[in-house]
Design a protein around this motif. Structure first.
Motif, PDB file in Angstrom:
ATOM      1  N   GLY A 183       0.808  -1.212   0.000  1.00 12.85           N
ATOM      2  CA  GLY A 183       0.000   0.000   0.000  1.00 12.85           C
ATOM      3  C   GLY A 183       0.839   1.258   0.000  1.00 12.85           C
ATOM      4  O   GLY A 183       0.533   2.234  -0.705  1.00 12.85           O
ATOM      5  N   THR A 187       0.835   3.943  -2.947  1.00 16.69           N
ATOM      6  CA  THR A 187       0.510   5.331  -2.622  1.00 16.69           C
ATOM      7  C   THR A 187       1.645   6.265  -3.028  1.00 16.69           C
ATOM      8  O   THR A 187       1.408   7.362  -3.555  1.00 16.69           O
ATOM      9  CB  THR A 187       0.226   5.466  -1.120  1.00 16.69           C
ATOM     10  OG1 THR A 187      -0.817   4.555  -0.746  1.00 16.69           O
ATOM     11  CG2 THR A 187      -0.201   6.884  -0.774  1.00 16.69           C
ATOM     12  N   PHE A 233      -6.915   7.899  -1.637  1.00 18.75           N
ATOM     13  CA  PHE A 233      -7.972   6.905  -1.501  1.00 18.75           C
ATOM     14  C   PHE A 233      -7.672   5.638  -2.298  1.00 18.75           C
ATOM     15  O   PHE A 233      -8.026   4.530  -1.873  1.00 18.75           O
ATOM     16  CB  PHE A 233      -9.309   7.508  -1.941  1.00 18.75           C
ATOM     17  CG  PHE A 233      -9.887   8.470  -0.940  1.00 18.75           C
ATOM     18  CD1 PHE A 233     -10.364   8.021   0.282  1.00 18.75           C
ATOM     19  CD2 PHE A 233      -9.923   9.824  -1.206  1.00 18.75           C
ATOM     20  CE1 PHE A 233     -10.884   8.898   1.212  1.00 18.75           C
ATOM     21  CE2 PHE A 233     -10.443  10.712  -0.288  1.00 18.75           C
ATOM     22  CZ  PHE A 233     -10.927  10.257   0.936  1.00 18.75           C
ATOM     23  N   ILE A 234      -7.022   5.773  -3.441  1.00 21.22           N
ATOM     24  CA  ILE A 234      -6.628   4.567  -4.188  1.00 21.22           C
ATOM     25  C   ILE A 234      -5.590   3.777  -3.400  1.00 21.22           C
ATOM     26  O   ILE A 234      -5.597   2.546  -3.390  1.00 21.22           O
ATOM     27  CB  ILE A 234      -6.099   4.957  -5.582  1.00 21.22           C
ATOM     28  CG1 ILE A 234      -7.230   5.549  -6.433  1.00 21.22           C
ATOM     29  CG2 ILE A 234      -5.497   3.748  -6.292  1.00 21.22           C
ATOM     30  CD1 ILE A 234      -6.773   6.066  -7.781  1.00 21.22           C
ATOM     31  N   LEU A 236      -5.413   3.667  -0.104  1.00 24.35           N
ATOM     32  CA  LEU A 236      -6.161   2.956   0.943  1.00 24.35           C
ATOM     33  C   LEU A 236      -6.869   1.720   0.379  1.00 24.35           C
ATOM     34  O   LEU A 236      -6.916   0.672   1.031  1.00 24.35           O
ATOM     35  CB  LEU A 236      -7.183   3.898   1.576  1.00 24.35           C
ATOM     36  CG  LEU A 236      -6.638   5.028   2.457  1.00 24.35           C
ATOM     37  CD1 LEU A 236      -7.788   5.868   2.991  1.00 24.35           C
ATOM     38  CD2 LEU A 236      -5.819   4.472   3.610  1.00 24.35           C
ATOM     39  N   LYS A 237      -7.412   1.873  -0.832  1.00 26.16           N
ATOM     40  CA  LYS A 237      -8.089   0.722  -1.461  1.00 26.16           C
ATOM     41  C   LYS A 237      -7.103  -0.395  -1.741  1.00 26.16           C
ATOM     42  O   LYS A 237      -7.437  -1.579  -1.618  1.00 26.16           O
ATOM     43  CB  LYS A 237      -8.757   1.180  -2.757  1.00 26.16           C
ATOM     44  CG  LYS A 237      -9.652   0.130  -3.399  1.00 26.16           C
ATOM     45  CD  LYS A 237     -10.858  -0.173  -2.546  1.00 26.16           C
ATOM     46  CE  LYS A 237     -11.789  -1.153  -3.237  1.00 26.16           C
ATOM     47  NZ  LYS A 237     -12.958  -1.514  -2.391  1.00 26.16           N
ATOM     48  N   ALA A 238      -5.852  -0.031  -2.100  1.00 25.82           N
ATOM     49  CA  ALA A 238      -4.842  -1.060  -2.372  1.00 25.82           C
ATOM     50  C   ALA A 238      -4.483  -1.829  -1.116  1.00 25.82           C
ATOM     51  O   ALA A 238      -4.186  -3.026  -1.174  1.00 25.82           O
ATOM     52  CB  ALA A 238      -3.593  -0.411  -2.977  1.00 25.82           C
ATOM     53  N   GLY A 240      -6.613  -2.430   1.271  1.00 29.57           N
ATOM     54  CA  GLY A 240      -7.750  -3.283   1.567  1.00 29.57           C
ATOM     55  C   GLY A 240      -8.794  -2.648   2.445  1.00 29.57           C
ATOM     56  O   GLY A 240      -9.724  -3.332   2.903  1.00 29.57           O
ATOM     57  N   PHE A 241      -8.695  -1.339   2.687  1.00 29.02           N
ATOM     58  CA  PHE A 241      -9.685  -0.657   3.499  1.00 29.02           C
ATOM     59  C   PHE A 241     -11.011  -0.578   2.754  1.00 29.02           C
ATOM     60  O   PHE A 241     -11.056  -0.377   1.539  1.00 29.02           O
ATOM     61  CB  PHE A 241      -9.212   0.750   3.858  1.00 29.02           C
ATOM     62  CG  PHE A 241      -8.296   0.788   5.057  1.00 29.02           C
ATOM     63  CD1 PHE A 241      -8.780   0.579   6.333  1.00 29.02           C
ATOM     64  CD2 PHE A 241      -6.943   1.028   4.891  1.00 29.02           C
ATOM     65  CE1 PHE A 241      -7.944   0.619   7.427  1.00 29.02           C
ATOM     66  CE2 PHE A 241      -6.093   1.067   5.976  1.00 29.02           C
ATOM     67  CZ  PHE A 241      -6.595   0.854   7.250  1.00 29.02           C
ATOM     68  N   ASP A 242     -12.107  -0.684   3.523  1.00 24.35           N
ATOM     69  CA  ASP A 242     -13.446  -0.517   2.959  1.00 24.35           C
ATOM     70  C   ASP A 242     -13.775   0.970   2.982  1.00 24.35           C
ATOM     71  O   ASP A 242     -13.965   1.569   4.047  1.00 24.35           O
ATOM     72  CB  ASP A 242     -14.464  -1.303   3.779  1.00 24.35           C
ATOM     73  CG  ASP A 242     -15.845  -1.295   3.131  1.00 24.35           C
ATOM     74  OD1 ASP A 242     -15.956  -0.754   2.015  1.00 24.35           O
ATOM     75  OD2 ASP A 242     -16.795  -1.818   3.753  1.00 24.35           O
ATOM     76  N   LEU A 243     -13.845   1.585   1.813  1.00 26.14           N
ATOM     77  CA  LEU A 243     -14.047   3.028   1.736  1.00 26.14           C
ATOM     78  C   LEU A 243     -15.453   3.439   2.142  1.00 26.14           C
ATOM     79  O   LEU A 243     -15.671   4.604   2.498  1.00 26.14           O
ATOM     80  CB  LEU A 243     -13.753   3.518   0.309  1.00 26.14           C
ATOM     81  CG  LEU A 243     -12.307   3.303  -0.173  1.00 26.14           C
ATOM     82  CD1 LEU A 243     -12.136   3.885  -1.570  1.00 26.14           C
ATOM     83  CD2 LEU A 243     -11.315   3.955   0.793  1.00 26.14           C
ATOM     84  N   THR A 244     -16.439   2.520   2.113  1.00 29.22           N
ATOM     85  CA  THR A 244     -17.779   2.878   2.562  1.00 29.22           C
ATOM     86  C   THR A 244     -17.802   3.141   4.060  1.00 29.22           C
ATOM     87  O   THR A 244     -18.419   4.098   4.543  1.00 29.22           O
ATOM     88  CB  THR A 244     -18.766   1.762   2.209  1.00 29.22           C
ATOM     89  OG1 THR A 244     -18.314   0.525   2.801  1.00 29.22           O
ATOM     90  CG2 THR A 244     -18.874   1.595   0.708  1.00 29.22           C
TER      91      THR A 244
END
Length: 436
Positions: A183, A187, A233-234, A236-238, A240-244
């Motif tokens: 991540g 980032t 945010f990308i 964080l998505k990498a 594995g965080f749930d952005l919702t």
């Protein structure tokens, strides 16, 4: 927890076994010979740096008028002279042993691995120079060095499995050290890409003369927020965080920040308003209280105002909205200045007015298209009082200095034409004490 501990221990044991097997392979006579050659080459590279390093540094000190990018390359070559010398020496020895002596590649296997790793390290050093931040450049350099070493030693799979075992489970999220590293790498790459796009687009926006300076600043700030926000945010998505879930958390945090950071939010909103209504833009000359200078930059939280004496004031955007600001160059650059002076009652006021206008017109920055005017404003106790008015178009050049030049021109003109500038005089009379 017990199975995870055993699994991590097994991974460590596997990695240790591979390192031990690689160490045992070095005990072969041919490998020992290659290790001896490498030690000798390291000594020679050290001696090369010891002998040529001071000479190269003295030669660099004698260079003048060279571009900065050339000097930076020379400094980097000086710092990495030992590694450069080692890479050149080891690949020269490999080429001699394979082609000159006709040895099989297996006789130079260890030399080839070390030479490949050294060459890769050198290329990484050169590539990392494009990163301007020193801390980030060091992190990228060391991370790339470690990965390259593991890759050429065929230890990447074992290292990834070991890092994946060092993890914590947060609900449905499996957060391992490997995921965190990936991540951070993703980032960092995204932030670097965002920075390159931002810098290139910023140059094009600021080079477009059809866009006003305030709108240029607004477009640049908006673009930077979008790019860096997307990179974050990308990243964080990498991981594995749930952005919702992060959206709900950010909403709660936003409410708390709204109460605790009212001034900061007010400055941010004020900065956007300033950019939209174009009341103040970079290059304008303003007065705010005792501060007089020109707008250097408009930031998200404050405006940078540079004064004539070189001081840089950081004025919050909220003060520029709520306080009275004098913008000397808002609609145009014409500025009228007034000077008050007085002459003796014995001097002809018609001549004084003409001489004062001529004196002001002789100063360089005073506009001829708007000629100076002089009027009588009153009869004082000891002088006839006048006001001299003139126009300039370069308030960024300063106001005090142009007033001083006009005063000096008045002084010289009045001295040449015997015009006197009176000053208050008092006569003190001592009374005799009456006789007793």
């Amino acid at each position: 927890m017990e199975p995870e501990t055993q699994s991590a221990g097994a991974q460590i044991q596997t990695l240790f076994d591979k390192l031990l097997a690689f160490g045992n392979s070095l005990m072969m006579p041919s490998r020992l010979t290659q290790m001896g050659i490498m030690i000798g080459l390291l000594i020679v590279a050290y001696l090369v740096k010891l002998y040529f390093g001071p000479k190269f540094r003295d030669w660099m000190h004698g260079l003048t008028g060279r571009p900065k990018w050339q000097l930076r390359i020379l400094v980097m070559l000086h710092r990495r002279m030992r590694l450069i010398a080692f890479v050149i020496l080891i690949w020269s020895v490999i080429a001699f042993m394979r082609h000159g002596l006709g040895l099989f590649p297996s006789r130079t296997y260890l030399l080839a691995i070390v030479g490949t790793i050294s060459l890769t390290w050198l290329l990484i050093v050169f590539a990392a120079r494009f990163i301007h931040n020193n801390f980030l450049r060091r992190m990228v350099t060391w991370g790339a060095w470690i990965y390259a070493t593991l890759y050429f030693l065929n230890l990447t799979t074992a290292a990834e499995q070991l890092l994946d075992q060092v993890a914590v489970d947060l609900g449905g999220l499996h957060l391992s050290l490997l995921v965190v590293i990936k991540g951070l790498v993703v980032t960092a790459l995204l932030f670097t890409l965002a920075r390159l796009i931002s810098s290139g687009t910023t140059k094009r926006i600021r080079g477009n003369k059809e866009i006003s300076p305030s709108m240029q600043v607004l477009m640049v700030k908006f673009m930077q927020v979008i790019l860096y926000g997307a990179a974050f945010f990308i990243g964080l998505k990498a991981v594995g965080f749930d952005l919702t879930g992060l959206a709900v958390l950010s909403g709660a945090i936003g409410i708390g920040l709204g109460f605790g950071l009212q001034k900061v939010v007010s400055n941010l909103v004020s900065g956007i308003i300033i950019l939209l209504d174009k009341s103040i833009k970079p290059g304008d000359v303003i007065s705010l209280g005792d501060t007089f200078g020109w707008i250097n930059t408009l930031g998200a939280r404050y405006a940078s105002v540079v004064t004539r004496n070189g001081k840089e004031f950081l004025i919050p955007n909220e003060d520029l909205i709520t306080n009275q600001v004098v913008n000397w160059s808002h609609t145009n650059d014409f500025v009228r200045l007034d000077i008050h002076f007085g002459t003796a009652y014995s001097d002809d006021p018609h001549l004084v007015r003409k001489l004062a206008c001529d004196a002001a017109a002789s100063v360089d920055r005073v506009l001829a298209m708007r000629p100076p005017v002089c009027h009588i404003v009153g009869f004082g106790d000891s002088s006839v009082d006048y006001i001299l008015r003139f126009w300039i178009t370069d308030p960024t050049g300063g106001l005090t200095n142009i007033r001083g030049n006009v005063f000096l021109a008045l002084w010289d003109t009045f001295k040449e034409n015997d015009i006197s500038i009176p000053f208050p005089q008092r006569e003190v009379k001592l009374l005799e004490e009456p006789a007793k």
